[in-house]
Design an enzyme around this catalytic site. Structure first.
Site, PDB file in Angstrom:
ATOM      1  N   ILE A  60      47.682  39.243  66.536  1.00  0.00           N
ATOM      2  CA  ILE A  60      47.451  40.695  66.623  1.00  0.00           C
ATOM      3  C   ILE A  60      46.336  41.090  65.655  1.00  0.00           C
ATOM      4  O   ILE A  60      46.135  40.447  64.629  1.00  0.00           O
ATOM      5  CB  ILE A  60      48.706  41.551  66.349  1.00  0.00           C
ATOM      6  CG1 ILE A  60      49.099  41.589  64.864  1.00  0.00           C
ATOM      7  CG2 ILE A  60      49.870  41.060  67.166  1.00  0.00           C
ATOM      8  CD1 ILE A  60      50.178  42.619  64.562  1.00  0.00           C
ATOM      9  N   ASP A  62      43.758  45.016  65.104  1.00  0.00           N
ATOM     10  CA  ASP A  62      43.745  46.451  64.785  1.00  0.00           C
ATOM     11  C   ASP A  62      44.889  47.278  65.397  1.00  0.00           C
ATOM     12  O   ASP A  62      45.142  47.182  66.607  1.00  0.00           O
ATOM     13  CB  ASP A  62      42.458  47.105  65.321  1.00  0.00           C
ATOM     14  CG  ASP A  62      41.242  46.243  65.140  1.00  0.00           C
ATOM     15  OD1 ASP A  62      41.329  45.186  64.511  1.00  0.00           O
ATOM     16  OD2 ASP A  62      40.175  46.639  65.656  1.00  0.00           O
ATOM     17  N   GLN A  78      45.727  45.650  69.098  1.00  0.00           N
ATOM     18  CA  GLN A  78      44.941  44.583  69.714  1.00  0.00           C
ATOM     19  C   GLN A  78      45.796  43.309  69.704  1.00  0.00           C
ATOM     20  O   GLN A  78      46.300  42.898  68.646  1.00  0.00           O
ATOM     21  CB  GLN A  78      43.642  44.361  68.928  1.00  0.00           C
ATOM     22  CG  GLN A  78      42.727  45.576  68.913  1.00  0.00           C
ATOM     23  CD  GLN A  78      41.816  45.640  70.132  1.00  0.00           C
ATOM     24  OE1 GLN A  78      40.856  44.906  70.228  1.00  0.00           O
ATOM     25  NE2 GLN A  78      42.131  46.544  71.064  1.00  0.00           N
ATOM     26  N   TRP A 121      38.853  46.924  73.774  1.00  0.00           N
ATOM     27  CA  TRP A 121      38.847  46.913  72.312  1.00  0.00           C
ATOM     28  C   TRP A 121      39.379  48.227  71.756  1.00  0.00           C
ATOM     29  O   TRP A 121      39.860  49.075  72.494  1.00  0.00           O
ATOM     30  CB  TRP A 121      37.424  46.595  71.805  1.00  0.00           C
ATOM     31  CG  TRP A 121      37.036  45.152  72.045  1.00  0.00           C
ATOM     32  CD1 TRP A 121      37.663  44.239  72.850  1.00  0.00           C
ATOM     33  CD2 TRP A 121      35.922  44.465  71.472  1.00  0.00           C
ATOM     34  NE1 TRP A 121      37.012  43.032  72.807  1.00  0.00           N
ATOM     35  CE2 TRP A 121      35.935  43.142  71.960  1.00  0.00           C
ATOM     36  CE3 TRP A 121      34.910  44.838  70.592  1.00  0.00           C
ATOM     37  CZ2 TRP A 121      34.980  42.193  71.596  1.00  0.00           C
ATOM     38  CZ3 TRP A 121      33.947  43.903  70.221  1.00  0.00           C
ATOM     39  CH2 TRP A 121      33.999  42.587  70.720  1.00  0.00           C
ATOM     40  N   ARG A 185      31.267  50.996  69.241  1.00  0.00           N
ATOM     41  CA  ARG A 185      32.691  50.871  69.575  1.00  0.00           C
ATOM     42  C   ARG A 185      33.627  51.667  68.652  1.00  0.00           C
ATOM     43  O   ARG A 185      33.212  52.223  67.663  1.00  0.00           O
ATOM     44  CB  ARG A 185      33.097  49.402  69.554  1.00  0.00           C
ATOM     45  CG  ARG A 185      32.832  48.655  68.265  1.00  0.00           C
ATOM     46  CD  ARG A 185      33.260  47.188  68.431  1.00  0.00           C
ATOM     47  NE  ARG A 185      33.044  46.409  67.238  1.00  0.00           N
ATOM     48  CZ  ARG A 185      31.947  45.701  66.983  1.00  0.00           C
ATOM     49  NH1 ARG A 185      30.945  45.691  67.852  1.00  0.00           N
ATOM     50  NH2 ARG A 185      31.846  45.002  65.860  1.00  0.00           N
ATOM     51  N   ASP A 186      34.890  51.638  69.047  1.00  0.00           N
ATOM     52  CA  ASP A 186      36.025  52.150  68.269  1.00  0.00           C
ATOM     53  C   ASP A 186      36.027  53.676  68.128  1.00  0.00           C
ATOM     54  O   ASP A 186      35.946  54.222  67.007  1.00  0.00           O
ATOM     55  CB  ASP A 186      36.076  51.491  66.873  1.00  0.00           C
ATOM     56  CG  ASP A 186      36.016  49.968  66.947  1.00  0.00           C
ATOM     57  OD1 ASP A 186      36.345  49.419  68.023  1.00  0.00           O
ATOM     58  OD2 ASP A 186      35.611  49.332  65.962  1.00  0.00           O
ATOM     59  N   GLU A 240      32.769  49.618  61.930  1.00  0.00           N
ATOM     60  CA  GLU A 240      33.859  49.525  62.897  1.00  0.00           C
ATOM     61  C   GLU A 240      34.911  50.571  62.536  1.00  0.00           C
ATOM     62  O   GLU A 240      34.983  51.042  61.393  1.00  0.00           O
ATOM     63  CB  GLU A 240      34.491  48.125  62.854  1.00  0.00           C
ATOM     64  CG  GLU A 240      33.534  47.015  63.237  1.00  0.00           C
ATOM     65  CD  GLU A 240      34.210  45.653  63.364  1.00  0.00           C
ATOM     66  OE1 GLU A 240      33.919  44.933  64.326  1.00  0.00           O
ATOM     67  OE2 GLU A 240      35.021  45.319  62.492  1.00  0.00           O
TER      68      GLU A 240
HETATM   69  N1  DQQ Z   1      38.405  44.687  66.432  1.00  0.00           N
HETATM   70  C1  DQQ Z   1      38.240  45.167  67.776  1.00  0.00           C
HETATM   71  C2  DQQ Z   1      36.968  45.943  67.772  1.00  0.00           C
HETATM   72  C3  DQQ Z   1      36.850  46.365  66.353  1.00  0.00           C
HETATM   73  C4  DQQ Z   1      37.341  45.177  65.601  1.00  0.00           C
HETATM   74  C5  DQQ Z   1      38.239  43.991  68.724  1.00  0.00           C
HETATM   75  C6  DQQ Z   1      37.797  45.469  64.204  1.00  0.00           C
HETATM   76  O1  DQQ Z   1      37.021  47.054  68.641  1.00  0.00           O
HETATM   77  O2  DQQ Z   1      35.532  46.726  66.031  1.00  0.00           O
HETATM   78  O3  DQQ Z   1      39.452  43.301  68.679  1.00  0.00           O
HETATM   79  O4  DQQ Z   1      38.676  44.500  63.715  1.00  0.00           O
END
Ligand code: DQQ
Length: 584
Positions: A60, A62, A78, A121, A185-186, A240
């Site tokens: 696992i 985020d 995640q 993501w 992202r994010d 991120e």
């Molecule tokens: N983990 C995700 C991304 C993020 C990164 C991918 C941060 O969206 O930027 O698993 O740990």
């Protein structure tokens, strides 16, 4: 290249080298092909946690889209459904009524459409008044271009919101030609401005500059990038998981919802630095008229910034709990042992105990505290009062389960006269902790707890303070360490020659004035994790550790003082911690 450009590049390199040498929490996106093709056939129980959030097996990372909606807390995260290394990422989904006892559901979001077939993501949840929750997440297409998508519950009458639909008008934000398509992202939780328009941030970078792009929308479907980012900072690399929220300058009990605007508030901008795998935040002013954020002069904006946690902690995300009016922080702690070891134990990564977030009375930093619901897991309790520890003394805390415990202790150091002088060259707390350790005698300190220890100190993870006299300041300089250097006797046996268990001397300075000679420490100890809160949560440090001998019934807990100055344990309370139940 001009001389100034060369100097600039050299400076950046130096910063990177020094920062990297002090950190190095394991990278996530590294693809371990060899292990990706292996599925988990057994789960190693030895270092699994008892009261931290952890699925039965697999990798696992985020925390995603935490929210409270109609009596239920949701946590997405995640997750690799196939193995114990990063890869095949989906949004796993769990629900709870109390943030302690959870029920696992089917993954809510997984690659299925052209706009996320290459990956689903991280992202966030927003509750639209009168309508319900919407998830914003990053999807990758078949060319690995990152874009922002939305998903909505299929059935709002399902109390657990198990199924999520990704409408066909996605993506809602794709990178334009001026942007970096693989560094976009994010998305954050969106907030409503006074003009009735929604805003969200997306993390990015241009060259070495970290960026939080701002998008606006009237209807949550059509989003337009604003002319300026909300904020950006040179030489910080990819940002991120940005998080942006208000905190109150006057209300010391309640958090504020994302869009709150009013007098007596500050804003917090947190970013997770991909280059070094640690986070920093600034406190500052959100100029709502210009949609720009300006950090306060007192908040360093860059590598030396303030941190939510000075240890193994990354990709964190807060949410506003409308039930209790708290702002609550979730953070992920990766493993610190080798990738081959993660693979053979069949699991990797935990979510840390959620923490409330408030502004400190100084107005210069945040304070964090484990949510009070965690106290419901407290079992057998032992208490100790007014016990003096002379130089070099220690005592054992008996009668609880030291490998699965919650310990709160208040020390009184009396006078600070014997404190060692602070050398202004000591800029980096982690280096200082590494240099001095828990055994080198100081004036005031080192004193604190010794967790997950064998009686002969073959293995131990000390969490402690060391107090210095700072000629340039009115206050003493206080160092807090959570030192994993001697946490395990295991010699690295990973198959990869370069693989090593990561045993850093995590540390941070603590803004404590010792006006009354007191300083407090709380540690949550759970087999392979020690989460410690210094000075009522002003400095927080998480360590992941893998003792071989100091495990389960063979682990011990001590209180120690290795300073010349005697220290009194004014009060200590320690509890054995129970395992949560499954939510029913
Ligand atoms: N983990 C995700 C991304 C993020 C990164 C991918 C941060 O969206 O930027 O698993 O740990």
């Amino acid at each position: 290249m001009s001389v100034s450009k060369i100097a600039h590049v050299l400076l950046l390199l130096l910063v990177l080298i020094s920062v990297n040498s002090n950190n190095g929490v394991k990278a996530t996106h590294k693809v371990f092909k060899r292990f990706q093709s292996q599925s988990v056939d057994r789960v190693g129980p030895l270092h699994r946690t008892a009261f931290h959030f952890q699925p039965p097996m697999h990798w696992i990372n985020d925390p995603n889209g935490p929210m409270y909606y109609k009596g239920i807390y949701h946590l997405f995260y995640q997750y690799n459904p196939k193995g114990a290394v990063w890869g095949n990422i989906v949004w796993a989904h769990s629900v709870s009524r109390d943030l302690i006892n959870w029920k696992a559901l089917e993954p809510a979001i997984y690659p299925s459409k052209w706009f996320d077939i290459g990956g689903t993501w991280s992202g966030s949840a927003t509750i639209i008044p009168g309508k319900g929750p919407v998830i914003l997440y990053t999807g990758l297409d078949k060319n690995a271009t990152q874009m922002q998508n939305y998903a909505i519950p299929e059935d709002l009458s399902d109390p657990y919101l198990q199924k999520w639909v990704k409408p066909d008008d996605n993506p809602i934000a794709a990178p334009d030609e001026t942007m970096n398509r693989t560094a976009f992202r994010d998305p954050t939780t969106a907030w409503l401005g006074k003009d009735g328009h929604w805003r969200m941030l997306v993390g990015s970078k241009r060259k070495h500059r970290g960026i939080a792009y701002l998008y606006r929308s009237r209807d949550f479907r059509k989003w337009v990038k604003s002319k300026h980012p909300l904020h950006s900072k040179q030489d910080t690399g990819m940002w991120e998981c940005p998080d942006f929220f208000p905190v109150s300058l006057t209300d010391r009990k309640n958090g504020l919802d994302f869009g709150y605007s009013g007098p007596n508030i500050k804003h917090v901008l947190k970013v997770s630095l991909d280059l070094t795998r640690y986070e920093y935040y600034t406190l500052g002013k959100y100029h709502t008229d210009k949609d720009r954020y300006e950090p306060d002069g007192s908040s360093p904006d860059g590598w030396d910034g303030l941190r939510f946690d000075y240890g193994n902690f990354y990709a964190s995300k807060t949410f506003f709990d409308s039930k209790t009016k708290r702002r609550i922080l979730w953070g992920w702690a990766n493993e610190s042992d080798t990738v081959s070891d993660d693979n053979s134990k069949g699991w990797a990564g935990i979510q840390l105990i959620p923490r409330t977030v408030l502004l400190d009375s100084s107005g210069k930093q945040l304070v964090f505290w484990p949510i009070e619901e965690i106290n419901t897991l407290r079992g057998k309790n032992v208490r100790i009062k007014n016990k003096k520890l002379k130089s070099g003394q220690r005592f054992e805390v008996r009668g609880i389960t030291p490998a699965q415990a919650d310990v709160e202790v208040t020390f009184n150091v009396g006078s600070l006269e014997k404190a060692e002088p602070f050398n202004p060259k000591w800029k980096n707390a982690q280096d200082l902790c590494n240099m001095k350790g828990s055994t080198e005698k100081g004036g005031v300190g080192p004193f604190g707890l010794i967790t997950l220890a064998t009686p002969d100190y073959e293995e131990y993870t000390p969490v402690f303070f060391r107090v210095f006299r700072d000629a340039t300041a009115k206050k003493p300089k206080v160092l807090m360490c959570s030192d994993a250097k001697r946490s395990s006797i295991r010699t690295d046996d990973g198959n990869e020659p370069k693989e090593k268990m990561y045993k850093p001397s995590f540390a941070g300075f603590v803004d404590a004035d010792f006006a009354d000679g007191r300083i407090s420490l709380r540690s949550l100890i759970d087999h392979s994790v020690v989460e410690s809160f210094g000075a009522k949560g002003r400095t927080v440090i998480t360590s992941r550790v893998y003792p071989e001998r100091a495990v389960t019934k063979n682990a011990h807990l001590y209180v120690f003082n290795n300073g010349t100055q005697p220290v009194t344990v004014e009060s200590l309370s320690a509890w054995s911690m129970k395992k949560p139940r499954k939510m029913n």
